[in-house]
Design a protein around this motif. Sequence first.
Motif, PDB file in Angstrom:
ATOM      1  N   ALA A 176      43.698  48.804  38.212  1.00  0.00           N
ATOM      2  CA  ALA A 176      42.476  48.775  39.019  1.00  0.00           C
ATOM      3  C   ALA A 176      42.767  48.240  40.417  1.00  0.00           C
ATOM      4  O   ALA A 176      42.252  48.764  41.416  1.00  0.00           O
ATOM      5  CB  ALA A 176      41.422  47.910  38.326  1.00  0.00           C
ATOM      6  N   ARG A 177      43.598  47.212  40.515  1.00  0.00           N
ATOM      7  CA  ARG A 177      43.923  46.625  41.823  1.00  0.00           C
ATOM      8  C   ARG A 177      44.654  47.626  42.712  1.00  0.00           C
ATOM      9  O   ARG A 177      44.408  47.700  43.925  1.00  0.00           O
ATOM     10  CB  ARG A 177      44.779  45.360  41.653  1.00  0.00           C
ATOM     11  CG  ARG A 177      45.023  44.613  42.971  1.00  0.00           C
ATOM     12  CD  ARG A 177      45.900  43.385  42.754  1.00  0.00           C
ATOM     13  NE  ARG A 177      47.264  43.758  42.431  1.00  0.00           N
ATOM     14  CZ  ARG A 177      48.207  44.042  43.344  1.00  0.00           C
ATOM     15  NH1 ARG A 177      47.922  43.995  44.641  1.00  0.00           N
ATOM     16  NH2 ARG A 177      49.426  44.352  42.966  1.00  0.00           N
ATOM     17  N   ALA A 179      37.175  53.541  55.704  1.00  0.00           N
ATOM     18  CA  ALA A 179      36.591  52.463  56.521  1.00  0.00           C
ATOM     19  C   ALA A 179      35.366  51.910  55.803  1.00  0.00           C
ATOM     20  O   ALA A 179      34.226  52.246  56.114  1.00  0.00           O
ATOM     21  CB  ALA A 179      36.216  52.988  57.904  1.00  0.00           C
ATOM     22  N   MET A 180      35.607  51.057  54.814  1.00  0.00           N
ATOM     23  CA  MET A 180      34.523  50.503  54.012  1.00  0.00           C
ATOM     24  C   MET A 180      34.709  49.003  53.853  1.00  0.00           C
ATOM     25  O   MET A 180      35.811  48.527  53.554  1.00  0.00           O
ATOM     26  CB  MET A 180      34.482  51.178  52.643  1.00  0.00           C
ATOM     27  CG  MET A 180      34.383  52.698  52.713  1.00  0.00           C
ATOM     28  SD  MET A 180      33.848  53.408  51.164  1.00  0.00           S
ATOM     29  CE  MET A 180      32.167  52.837  51.115  1.00  0.00           C
ATOM     30  N   GLU A 181      33.628  48.271  54.030  1.00  0.00           N
ATOM     31  CA  GLU A 181      33.663  46.821  53.908  1.00  0.00           C
ATOM     32  C   GLU A 181      33.359  46.358  52.487  1.00  0.00           C
ATOM     33  O   GLU A 181      33.834  45.312  52.055  1.00  0.00           O
ATOM     34  CB  GLU A 181      32.654  46.191  54.879  1.00  0.00           C
ATOM     35  CG  GLU A 181      33.058  46.297  56.339  1.00  0.00           C
ATOM     36  CD  GLU A 181      34.309  45.502  56.656  1.00  0.00           C
ATOM     37  OE1 GLU A 181      34.422  44.347  56.183  1.00  0.00           O
ATOM     38  OE2 GLU A 181      35.185  46.034  57.362  1.00  0.00           O
ATOM     39  N   GLU A 182      32.548  47.127  51.762  1.00  0.00           N
ATOM     40  CA  GLU A 182      32.195  46.760  50.397  1.00  0.00           C
ATOM     41  C   GLU A 182      32.042  48.020  49.562  1.00  0.00           C
ATOM     42  O   GLU A 182      31.723  49.098  50.075  1.00  0.00           O
ATOM     43  CB  GLU A 182      30.899  45.954  50.363  1.00  0.00           C
ATOM     44  CG  GLU A 182      29.687  46.687  50.921  1.00  0.00           C
ATOM     45  CD  GLU A 182      28.445  45.813  50.987  1.00  0.00           C
ATOM     46  OE1 GLU A 182      28.598  44.578  51.024  1.00  0.00           O
ATOM     47  OE2 GLU A 182      27.330  46.372  51.000  1.00  0.00           O
ATOM     48  N   GLU A 215      39.241  52.401  35.253  1.00  0.00           N
ATOM     49  CA  GLU A 215      39.442  51.172  36.010  1.00  0.00           C
ATOM     50  C   GLU A 215      38.330  51.008  37.049  1.00  0.00           C
ATOM     51  O   GLU A 215      37.966  51.977  37.738  1.00  0.00           O
ATOM     52  CB  GLU A 215      40.796  51.175  36.711  1.00  0.00           C
ATOM     53  CG  GLU A 215      41.943  50.772  35.812  1.00  0.00           C
ATOM     54  CD  GLU A 215      42.153  51.709  34.627  1.00  0.00           C
ATOM     55  OE1 GLU A 215      42.203  51.215  33.486  1.00  0.00           O
ATOM     56  OE2 GLU A 215      42.247  52.926  34.842  1.00  0.00           O
ATOM     57  N   ILE A 216      37.811  49.794  37.152  1.00  0.00           N
ATOM     58  CA  ILE A 216      36.701  49.504  38.065  1.00  0.00           C
ATOM     59  C   ILE A 216      37.029  48.248  38.866  1.00  0.00           C
ATOM     60  O   ILE A 216      37.533  47.265  38.310  1.00  0.00           O
ATOM     61  CB  ILE A 216      35.382  49.273  37.288  1.00  0.00           C
ATOM     62  CG1 ILE A 216      35.032  50.506  36.451  1.00  0.00           C
ATOM     63  CG2 ILE A 216      34.237  48.957  38.239  1.00  0.00           C
ATOM     64  CD1 ILE A 216      33.815  50.329  35.569  1.00  0.00           C
ATOM     65  N   LEU A 272      39.200  41.984  47.386  1.00  0.00           N
ATOM     66  CA  LEU A 272      38.961  42.226  45.968  1.00  0.00           C
ATOM     67  C   LEU A 272      38.201  41.065  45.350  1.00  0.00           C
ATOM     68  O   LEU A 272      38.594  39.904  45.471  1.00  0.00           O
ATOM     69  CB  LEU A 272      40.298  42.421  45.245  1.00  0.00           C
ATOM     70  CG  LEU A 272      40.234  42.777  43.766  1.00  0.00           C
ATOM     71  CD1 LEU A 272      39.568  44.132  43.554  1.00  0.00           C
ATOM     72  CD2 LEU A 272      41.636  42.782  43.160  1.00  0.00           C
ATOM     73  N   VAL A 273      37.081  41.396  44.685  1.00  0.00           N
ATOM     74  CA  VAL A 273      36.253  40.389  44.031  1.00  0.00           C
ATOM     75  C   VAL A 273      36.489  40.404  42.527  1.00  0.00           C
ATOM     76  O   VAL A 273      36.573  39.360  41.877  1.00  0.00           O
ATOM     77  CB  VAL A 273      34.757  40.620  44.338  1.00  0.00           C
ATOM     78  CG1 VAL A 273      33.868  39.683  43.536  1.00  0.00           C
ATOM     79  CG2 VAL A 273      34.486  40.472  45.833  1.00  0.00           C
ATOM     80  N   ARG A 274      36.592  41.607  41.953  1.00  0.00           N
ATOM     81  CA  ARG A 274      36.753  41.723  40.503  1.00  0.00           C
ATOM     82  C   ARG A 274      37.487  43.011  40.168  1.00  0.00           C
ATOM     83  O   ARG A 274      37.279  44.042  40.823  1.00  0.00           O
ATOM     84  CB  ARG A 274      35.383  41.714  39.821  1.00  0.00           C
ATOM     85  CG  ARG A 274      35.442  41.614  38.305  1.00  0.00           C
ATOM     86  CD  ARG A 274      34.049  41.624  37.721  1.00  0.00           C
ATOM     87  NE  ARG A 274      33.333  40.389  37.967  1.00  0.00           N
ATOM     88  CZ  ARG A 274      33.324  39.345  37.142  1.00  0.00           C
ATOM     89  NH1 ARG A 274      34.028  39.389  36.029  1.00  0.00           N
ATOM     90  NH2 ARG A 274      32.619  38.278  37.427  1.00  0.00           N
TER      91      ARG A 274
END
Length: 515
Positions: free
Chosen positions: A116-117, A128-131, A143-144, A152-154
């Motif tokens: 996933a990572r 070009a994405m912030e979230e 994979e999520i 990376l948060v999760r």
Amino acid sequence: MSHELGAIVDLGSNSVRLVIYRQSSQGTQQEIDNLKQTVRLSSHLGDDGRIDEAGIKVALRVLEQFCQLCRAYGVTHITGIATQAVRMAVNREEVLKRIYEATGIPFRVVSGEEEARYGYLAVVNSLAMEEGVTVDIGGGSTEITVFRGRRLVRADSIPYGAVSLTREFLRSDLPSMKDMKNLDRVIQRELDRRPWLTGLGFPVIGMGGTARSLARIHQRRRHYPLLILHGYEMWPTEVTAILDMVRSMPIAKRRNINGLSADRADIITAGLAMLDQILKRVGTSRFIISNKGLRDGVLMEQVLHIRGQELLPDTLMYSIENVHDQFGLNRDHAFHVWELADQLLTAMVKHGLVVASEEHRRWLQVAALLHDIGRAISIYNTSKHTFYLLLQIPLFGVSHRDRVMAAAIAAFKSTKQIQTYLSMYQEFFDEEDIPAIAQLGVILRLVRAFDRTETGAVTGLDLQPDGRVWKLIVKARQPLGIELDLALEWTKKCRKVFQREIRLEVDDLDRAARI
């Protein structure tokens, strides 16, 4: 700058993929070849948890072929990555040993979180994405990840993919309502275990074969003029509509769907069902396709290590650097042309000669940095070659509309000519964009003339109003010759496009000459 050839082999649950790439000592990369073979390794996992002999043999046959291709190219090192099917196999050490003995490739089995990572790394360094929420539906797992501020948060892995879901729940040629309900129930159960997804509202970025097939189907149905998947956007309701279509068809009929490969016809329903449920759970209004995934994440990790960075600070500039390297373009010349174009545009905006948004400036920047790319094909018809290549090359961090507009500006010779080029791409622009393309195209052509010798003779530009005539102050570090004659030709175009006469005044350190 030294280069070497490397390869990534991804031994997945549904397919085995090979990417051969050239990497420089500065971290730029270009794909040289890309090959895929469907092996359905997860279908060879028995009830005892072992990959059977038939599965091992089919994997070995494909991997030996890939090694043959690598030898032909002169690849110096091969990185092997194995995912869910091998991850789950109780005999995975035996499988990996036999692969190494036959091919010499030491495969690394990555965990679901690692997989996933890698997908996250591929996405945040090419869009070009912030979230966002990344979703990679493979053959045996999904994979999520969640990221905010590009961090990376999760990262998590669901132990079901398109092949394993099909094998367990959709065994008949035409799934019944009961089959689909059972399928939805197990997907919902897995998502219930991940409450952090519910109601996030972030854009969802889809990777893997299911997402790519979905995008191809959608593009063919609407006759999309660009054959580019990366960055393509769909409404979540359109995903649901295509799921409803494919699940109502027997497999033989699905094989005739334009955009869907025959070897995915049997597993596409399960893959889309998983994606549809995730989109609804996140509550997103945007679904975006990434043509970059696990393999690209592994490669990006190498790039970031070479460059000493955690993330690429500017995905667009990195991709342009790759293009310069791949096509042998003069990087100093390209950036000098952009510097002059930016100076002239800024001066024109300041004096009210043009109205330019950040979007316009981005188009001009891409066009200026890649304006010479058509010459890599031929010095004849370079405008046509430039337009074509800018619609094909890997460009990160820009929308499809940005790409088309930049191509039009870089290829500009006349308004009539560029309208002809754009005739197939009308969904990307409005009529009011045409004057902006003409203005930016003339600016680019004019400043390119000032560095036609690629010597940096012109060091700066400024614009001053002088009644109904505009003086373009040309600062030079040496007397100008061919640059001035070529620029004068484009001042005539300036008069037509801007409805003002522009006169050149050259300051070459010791003298000022009015032309």
